[in-house]
Motif scaffolding. Structure first.
Motif, PDB file in Angstrom:
ATOM      1  N   LEU A  44      -0.290  46.341   1.924  1.00  0.00           N
ATOM      2  CA  LEU A  44      -0.930  46.967   3.270  1.00  0.00           C
ATOM      3  C   LEU A  44      -0.686  45.569   4.351  1.00  0.00           C
ATOM      4  CD1 LEU A  44      -4.514  48.191   3.370  1.00  0.00           C
ATOM      5  CD2 LEU A  44      -3.717  46.170   5.061  1.00  0.00           C
ATOM      6  N   ALA A  45      -0.277  45.734   5.403  1.00  0.00           N
ATOM      7  CA  ALA A  45      -0.008  44.813   6.476  1.00  0.00           C
ATOM      8  C   ALA A  45      -1.125  44.617   7.536  1.00  0.00           C
ATOM      9  CB  ALA A  45       1.406  45.174   7.127  1.00  0.00           C
ATOM     10  N   THR A  46      -1.674  45.757   8.131  1.00  0.00           N
ATOM     11  CA  THR A  46      -2.514  45.490   9.234  1.00  0.00           C
ATOM     12  C   THR A  46      -3.158  47.053   9.463  1.00  0.00           C
ATOM     13  OG1 THR A  46      -1.105  46.015  11.115  1.00  0.00           O
ATOM     14  CG2 THR A  46      -1.351  43.630  10.383  1.00  0.00           C
ATOM     15  N   GLY A  47      -4.347  46.960  10.205  1.00  0.00           N
ATOM     16  CA  GLY A  47      -4.889  47.919  10.643  1.00  0.00           C
ATOM     17  C   GLY A  47      -6.302  48.651   9.836  1.00  0.00           C
ATOM     18  N   ASN A  48      -6.657  47.895   8.553  1.00  0.00           N
ATOM     19  CA  ASN A  48      -7.720  48.342   7.666  1.00  0.00           C
ATOM     20  C   ASN A  48      -8.945  47.919   8.346  1.00  0.00           C
ATOM     21  OD1 ASN A  48      -8.951  49.316   5.459  1.00  0.00           O
ATOM     22  ND2 ASN A  48      -8.566  47.585   4.370  1.00  0.00           N
ATOM     23  N   SER A  49     -10.019  48.509   8.255  1.00  0.00           N
ATOM     24  CA  SER A  49     -11.514  48.477   8.499  1.00  0.00           C
ATOM     25  C   SER A  49     -11.793  48.535   9.974  1.00  0.00           C
ATOM     26  CB  SER A  49     -11.870  47.164   7.872  1.00  0.00           C
ATOM     27  OG  SER A  49     -11.632  47.099   6.426  1.00  0.00           O
ATOM     28  N   GLN A  50     -11.206  49.444  10.663  1.00  0.00           N
ATOM     29  CA  GLN A  50     -11.470  49.435  12.014  1.00  0.00           C
ATOM     30  C   GLN A  50     -12.611  50.295  12.344  1.00  0.00           C
ATOM     31  OE1 GLN A  50      -8.127  50.177  14.811  1.00  0.00           O
ATOM     32  NE2 GLN A  50      -6.802  50.301  12.828  1.00  0.00           N
ATOM     33  N   SER A  61      -2.593  50.820  14.573  1.00  0.00           N
ATOM     34  CA  SER A  61      -1.983  51.719  13.465  1.00  0.00           C
ATOM     35  C   SER A  61      -2.246  51.212  12.188  1.00  0.00           C
ATOM     36  CB  SER A  61      -0.603  51.994  13.773  1.00  0.00           C
ATOM     37  OG  SER A  61      -0.370  52.698  15.038  1.00  0.00           O
ATOM     38  N   PHE A  62      -2.337  52.033  11.101  1.00  0.00           N
ATOM     39  CA  PHE A  62      -2.330  51.534   9.918  1.00  0.00           C
ATOM     40  C   PHE A  62      -0.840  51.214   9.283  1.00  0.00           C
ATOM     41  CE2 PHE A  62      -5.918  54.724   9.387  1.00  0.00           C
ATOM     42  CZ  PHE A  62      -7.090  53.906   9.642  1.00  0.00           C
ATOM     43  N   VAL A  63      -0.820  50.097   8.986  1.00  0.00           N
ATOM     44  CA  VAL A  63       0.687  49.576   8.696  1.00  0.00           C
ATOM     45  C   VAL A  63       0.958  49.065   7.219  1.00  0.00           C
ATOM     46  CG1 VAL A  63       2.561  48.140   9.470  1.00  0.00           C
ATOM     47  CG2 VAL A  63       1.003  48.681  11.129  1.00  0.00           C
ATOM     48  N   VAL A  64       1.916  49.566   6.429  1.00  0.00           N
ATOM     49  CA  VAL A  64       2.167  49.047   5.265  1.00  0.00           C
ATOM     50  C   VAL A  64       3.927  48.351   5.288  1.00  0.00           C
ATOM     51  CG1 VAL A  64       0.801  50.433   3.675  1.00  0.00           C
ATOM     52  CG2 VAL A  64       3.220  51.088   4.440  1.00  0.00           C
ATOM     53  N   THR A  65       4.115  47.395   4.483  1.00  0.00           N
ATOM     54  CA  THR A  65       5.175  46.732   4.208  1.00  0.00           C
ATOM     55  C   THR A  65       5.877  47.032   2.656  1.00  0.00           C
ATOM     56  OG1 THR A  65       4.764  45.186   5.927  1.00  0.00           O
ATOM     57  CG2 THR A  65       6.702  44.682   4.522  1.00  0.00           C
ATOM     58  N   VAL A  66       7.101  47.672   2.867  1.00  0.00           N
ATOM     59  CA  VAL A  66       7.614  47.732   1.832  1.00  0.00           C
ATOM     60  C   VAL A  66       8.653  46.692   1.381  1.00  0.00           C
ATOM     61  CG1 VAL A  66       9.239  49.349   0.357  1.00  0.00           C
ATOM     62  CG2 VAL A  66       7.525  50.355   1.731  1.00  0.00           C
ATOM     63  N   LEU A  67       8.512  45.947   0.184  1.00  0.00           N
ATOM     64  CA  LEU A  67       9.513  44.872  -0.161  1.00  0.00           C
ATOM     65  C   LEU A  67      10.663  45.194  -1.207  1.00  0.00           C
ATOM     66  CD1 LEU A  67       6.680  42.365  -0.361  1.00  0.00           C
ATOM     67  CD2 LEU A  67       7.899  42.670   1.602  1.00  0.00           C
ATOM     68  N   ASN A  68      11.450  44.378  -1.360  1.00  0.00           N
ATOM     69  CA  ASN A  68      12.679  44.771  -2.483  1.00  0.00           C
ATOM     70  C   ASN A  68      12.564  43.840  -3.469  1.00  0.00           C
ATOM     71  OD1 ASN A  68      13.694  41.980  -1.875  1.00  0.00           O
ATOM     72  ND2 ASN A  68      15.373  43.051  -0.479  1.00  0.00           N
ATOM     73  N   SER A 105      12.052  45.919   9.348  1.00  0.00           N
ATOM     74  CA  SER A 105      11.082  44.856   9.061  1.00  0.00           C
ATOM     75  C   SER A 105      10.282  45.449   7.807  1.00  0.00           C
ATOM     76  CB  SER A 105       9.953  44.702   9.989  1.00  0.00           C
ATOM     77  OG  SER A 105      10.461  44.270  11.213  1.00  0.00           O
ATOM     78  N   GLY A 106      10.749  46.718   7.239  1.00  0.00           N
ATOM     79  CA  GLY A 106      10.190  47.227   5.711  1.00  0.00           C
ATOM     80  C   GLY A 106       8.792  47.870   6.335  1.00  0.00           C
ATOM     81  N   GLN A 107       8.695  48.152   7.460  1.00  0.00           N
ATOM     82  CA  GLN A 107       7.272  48.546   7.840  1.00  0.00           C
ATOM     83  C   GLN A 107       7.206  50.177   8.254  1.00  0.00           C
ATOM     84  OE1 GLN A 107       5.658  45.753  10.770  1.00  0.00           O
ATOM     85  NE2 GLN A 107       4.504  44.801   9.128  1.00  0.00           N
ATOM     86  N   ALA A 108       6.127  50.852   7.700  1.00  0.00           N
ATOM     87  CA  ALA A 108       5.886  52.088   8.146  1.00  0.00           C
ATOM     88  C   ALA A 108       4.696  52.175   8.783  1.00  0.00           C
ATOM     89  CB  ALA A 108       5.962  53.062   6.980  1.00  0.00           C
TER      90      ALA A 108
END
Length: 176
Positions: A44-50, A61-68, A105-108
């Motif tokens: 989880l990157a950003t956007g939680n608990s608004q 926005s709700f943002v997640v980051t996918v990593l390799n 940036s690996g983000q959605a």
């Protein structure tokens, strides 16, 4: 940079078993390519608990980051977003996107427009086979400011002096 056999010796004057020799062989040719990066985890990157007013799109926005497998951002993974739960009776909460491919940036990301009911909305982000999937976001919808007053019942009541009216006076106040 030369093919052949190489020997390295570790020596200590006071230790039993010393010296110890290591041998390695370097072969000619081109070294193998590094492993191909693959998506392995999601955070989880950003956007939680608004918190915002019913019916409004959240500010962030709700943002997640996918990593390799090396911990670096991974582009090209598909992330699915869904409204997992909502206050009873709500049918109007919406997401700006439900299937998103991660960027460089690996983000959605997706944006939530809150429904018309006060309470907690839960959104999940998932991607098959990734550690950390699904990730969960929450947002709380609060009522809007009072905007309208109406008279649903009790108007034009008739009764005897000194008696209780058959219907109470009722005023309904609603937000926009």
């Amino acid at each position: 940079n030369t093919a052949g056999t190489y020997t390295v010796t570790a020596t200590s004057g006071s230790l039993a078993g010393s010296p110890i020799s290591f041998t390695a062989t370097a072969t000619g040719g081109v070294p193998p390519p590094p492993p191909t990066p693959v998506a392995t985890s999601m955070i989880l990157a950003t956007g939680n608990s608004q918190v915002d007013t019913v019916g409004r799109q959240l500010a962030n926005s709700f943002v997640v980051t996918v990593l390799n497998q090396f911990g670096a951002p991974f582009a090209g993974a598909t992330v699915n977003f869904a409204v997992a739960s909502r206050p009873s009776g709500d049918t109007s909460a919406t997401l700006s996107a439900t299937s998103v491919v991660t960027n460089a940036s690996g983000q959605a990301s997706t944006a939530l427009t809150l429904g018309t009911k006060v309470g907690v909305y839960i959104v999940t982000a998932s991607s098959a086979g990734l550690a950390g999937s699904p990730q969960t976001f929450s947002a709380t919808a609060q009522p809007g400011a009072a905007a309208f007053a109406s008279l649903p019942s009790g108007n034009t009541a008739v009764g005897q002096v000194g008696t209780t009216l058959s219907q109470p006076f009722v005023v309904a106040v609603t937000d926009s």
